[in-house]
Design an enzyme around this catalytic site. Structure first.
Site, PDB file in Angstrom:
ATOM      1  N   LYS A   1      -1.650  -2.381   8.114  1.00 25.22           N
ATOM      2  CA  LYS A   1      -2.762  -1.851   8.907  1.00 25.22           C
ATOM      3  C   LYS A   1      -2.762  -2.486  10.291  1.00 25.22           C
ATOM      4  O   LYS A   1      -2.469  -3.670  10.442  1.00 25.22           O
ATOM      5  CB  LYS A   1      -4.094  -2.129   8.198  1.00 25.22           C
ATOM      6  CG  LYS A   1      -4.293  -1.315   6.925  1.00 25.22           C
ATOM      7  CD  LYS A   1      -5.667  -1.556   6.331  1.00 25.22           C
ATOM      8  CE  LYS A   1      -5.897  -0.685   5.107  1.00 25.22           C
ATOM      9  NZ  LYS A   1      -7.255  -0.882   4.540  1.00 25.22           N
TER      10      LYS A   1
ATOM     11  N   HIS B   1      -3.689  -8.970   3.393  1.00 22.66           N
ATOM     12  CA  HIS B   1      -5.136  -9.011   3.580  1.00 22.66           C
ATOM     13  C   HIS B   1      -5.477  -9.950   4.731  1.00 22.66           C
ATOM     14  O   HIS B   1      -4.836 -10.991   4.913  1.00 22.66           O
ATOM     15  CB  HIS B   1      -5.845  -9.513   2.318  1.00 22.66           C
ATOM     16  CG  HIS B   1      -5.947  -8.483   1.243  1.00 22.66           C
ATOM     17  ND1 HIS B   1      -6.383  -7.197   1.475  1.00 22.66           N
ATOM     18  CD2 HIS B   1      -5.667  -8.545  -0.086  1.00 22.66           C
ATOM     19  CE1 HIS B   1      -6.371  -6.521   0.344  1.00 22.66           C
ATOM     20  NE2 HIS B   1      -5.940  -7.304  -0.614  1.00 22.66           N
TER      21      HIS B   1
ATOM     22  N   HIS C   1      -2.165   2.488  -5.920  1.00 24.13           N
ATOM     23  CA  HIS C   1      -3.063   1.350  -5.706  1.00 24.13           C
ATOM     24  C   HIS C   1      -3.198   0.519  -6.981  1.00 24.13           C
ATOM     25  O   HIS C   1      -3.361  -0.712  -6.922  1.00 24.13           O
ATOM     26  CB  HIS C   1      -4.437   1.824  -5.241  1.00 24.13           C
ATOM     27  CG  HIS C   1      -5.338   0.704  -4.806  1.00 24.13           C
ATOM     28  ND1 HIS C   1      -5.090  -0.063  -3.688  1.00 24.13           N
ATOM     29  CD2 HIS C   1      -6.466   0.190  -5.361  1.00 24.13           C
ATOM     30  CE1 HIS C   1      -6.021  -0.978  -3.556  1.00 24.13           C
ATOM     31  NE2 HIS C   1      -6.875  -0.852  -4.561  1.00 24.13           N
TER      32      HIS C   1
ATOM     33  N   ARG D   1      -0.403  -1.832  -7.005  1.00 24.91           N
ATOM     34  CA  ARG D   1      -0.684  -2.920  -6.055  1.00 24.91           C
ATOM     35  C   ARG D   1      -1.598  -3.956  -6.701  1.00 24.91           C
ATOM     36  O   ARG D   1      -1.370  -5.163  -6.600  1.00 24.91           O
ATOM     37  CB  ARG D   1      -1.330  -2.323  -4.806  1.00 24.91           C
ATOM     38  CG  ARG D   1      -1.832  -3.324  -3.761  1.00 24.91           C
ATOM     39  CD  ARG D   1      -2.307  -2.550  -2.531  1.00 24.91           C
ATOM     40  NE  ARG D   1      -3.130  -3.325  -1.606  1.00 24.91           N
ATOM     41  CZ  ARG D   1      -2.660  -4.112  -0.651  1.00 24.91           C
ATOM     42  NH1 ARG D   1      -1.358  -4.260  -0.514  1.00 24.91           N
ATOM     43  NH2 ARG D   1      -3.477  -4.755   0.171  1.00 24.91           N
TER      44      ARG D   1
ATOM     45  N   TYR E   1      -9.555  -8.639  -6.954  1.00 22.96           N
ATOM     46  CA  TYR E   1      -8.505  -8.998  -7.890  1.00 22.96           C
ATOM     47  C   TYR E   1      -8.903 -10.245  -8.673  1.00 22.96           C
ATOM     48  O   TYR E   1      -8.637 -10.370  -9.864  1.00 22.96           O
ATOM     49  CB  TYR E   1      -7.196  -9.262  -7.144  1.00 22.96           C
ATOM     50  CG  TYR E   1      -6.729  -8.096  -6.306  1.00 22.96           C
ATOM     51  CD1 TYR E   1      -6.833  -8.146  -4.917  1.00 22.96           C
ATOM     52  CD2 TYR E   1      -6.226  -6.949  -6.880  1.00 22.96           C
ATOM     53  CE1 TYR E   1      -6.429  -7.086  -4.133  1.00 22.96           C
ATOM     54  CE2 TYR E   1      -5.813  -5.879  -6.106  1.00 22.96           C
ATOM     55  CZ  TYR E   1      -5.918  -5.948  -4.734  1.00 22.96           C
ATOM     56  OH  TYR E   1      -5.525  -4.894  -3.974  1.00 22.96           O
TER      57      TYR E   1
ATOM     58  N   ARG F   1       0.854  -1.181   0.000  1.00 27.81           N
ATOM     59  CA  ARG F   1       0.000   0.000   0.000  1.00 27.81           C
ATOM     60  C   ARG F   1       0.899   1.243   0.000  1.00 27.81           C
ATOM     61  O   ARG F   1       2.071   1.172   0.383  1.00 27.81           O
ATOM     62  CB  ARG F   1      -0.896   0.025   1.230  1.00 27.81           C
ATOM     63  CG  ARG F   1      -1.854  -1.160   1.346  1.00 27.81           C
ATOM     64  CD  ARG F   1      -2.656  -1.082   2.634  1.00 27.81           C
ATOM     65  NE  ARG F   1      -3.625  -2.171   2.777  1.00 27.81           N
ATOM     66  CZ  ARG F   1      -3.367  -3.322   3.385  1.00 27.81           C
ATOM     67  NH1 ARG F   1      -2.160  -3.541   3.927  1.00 27.81           N
ATOM     68  NH2 ARG F   1      -4.294  -4.257   3.474  1.00 27.81           N
TER      69      ARG F   1
END
Length: 303
Positions: free
Chosen positions: A177, A275, A249, A252, A284, A153
């Site tokens: 995150k 994720h 992004h 990514r 995706y 990211r």
């Protein structure tokens, strides 16, 4: 700016509009966003909600119902809600909020569009755009190679640290995150250009006042700002003649999509991208399913 304190809503909105301007949004689009977000701020004021960090998904549901009850046209409701969702997504991407209340927002009459992903040919052309005779060109090439190699990211990439990058082993540590750490591999090109940047360019940018731990630096020797990265990635995308906007992004998504097309297991990609579940990877997978349908139609299997 920390929006968890008594920061004016309007200041945050103006800052966000400035961000859209930096991405070359048209004056007409920016004006539409401003109008939509001012409408949302009026709602928050009426609800006595002082901080954007305090907004919940229930507040957003109430806002949507209010727009419907006031008989706004469906197109207007869609615009108002999309503006709010994009604002909160931006605040989440820049780590200004810990929870995005707009993540599950329902926008009546709209369908989620799968944004185009740069093709492998696009990526080859894009990565060749920086002028590698210049220090910034070497840095920009290294940054884009790292994006494409790791699927990081934007905030993860700008947050990379020099001590956490092991070029001999071809890997780097990423803080994702929720401050979750993961170690990801670096491809050959990412290792090559990052090594060239560290050896030839980074010492030129380094200053006494610099963050000596930061991997990616700007002219002032400080950790590179995410807006700078967004600007040069977008610039090189236009220079490469890629029709749709190229963002960090998008790089990514290109990483994930091209790996999936190449036969990588979804769980491996899930680990690479950081994720929490395979559900997050579904956007995706939709792209590759589209390709599969085209191939299926051409081959007419089973007939």
């Amino acid at each position: 700016m920390d929006i968890s304190h008594d920061t004016s809503h309007q200041i945050i909105i103006m800052e966000y509009l400035g961000y859209l301007k930096s991405l070359k949004y048209s004056p007409k689009s920016i004006k539409s966003y401003q109008h939509a977000l001012n409408r949302f701020l009026s709602f928050l004021t009426a609800q006595n909600i002082i901080r954007l960090a305090d907004v919940t998904s229930k507040n957003l549901d109430a806002y949507r119902l209010e727009l419907i009850e006031q008989k706004y046209a469906g197109e207007s409701i869609g615009l108002y809600l999309r503006a709010v969702r994009k604002l909160f997504c931006h605040l989440e991407d820049t780590r200004r909020i810990f929870f995005n209340p707009a993540q599950t927002m329902v926008i009546p009459g709209t369908r989620t569009k799968i944004k185009p992903v740069p093709t492998e040919s696009d990526m080859t052309t894009l990565l060749a755009q920086p002028d590698i005779s210049e220090p910034t060109g070497i840095r920009d090439r290294a940054v884009m190679e790292t994006f494409y190699s790791t699927g990081a990211r934007l905030e993860e990439l700008t947050g990379m640290n020099l001590p956490d990058t092991d070029l001999r082993q071809g890997r780097t540590k990423i803080i994702g995150k929720g401050s979750k750490e993961r170690v990801v591999p670096l491809g050959r090109q990412a290792v090559l250009w990052t090594g060239k940047y560290i050896k030839e360019v980074r010492p030129l940018f380094l200053r006494k006042s610099a963050d000596e731990h930061a991997l990616w630096l700007g002219f002032q020797g400080r950790r590179i700002n995410h807006l700078i990265v967004e600007r040069f990635v977008n610039h090189y995308g236009k220079k490469a003649g890629i029709r749709h906007p190229v963002t960090p992004h998008a790089l990514r998504r290109a990483c994930a999509t091209h790996m999936l097309r190449g036969g990588a297991h979804p769980v491996e990609i899930q680990m690479l991208l950081g994720h929490g579940s395979l559900q997050s990877l579904s956007r995706y997978l939709k792209v590759t399913i589209t390709d599969l349908k085209k191939t299926h139609a051409k081959g007419r299997p089973g007939q």
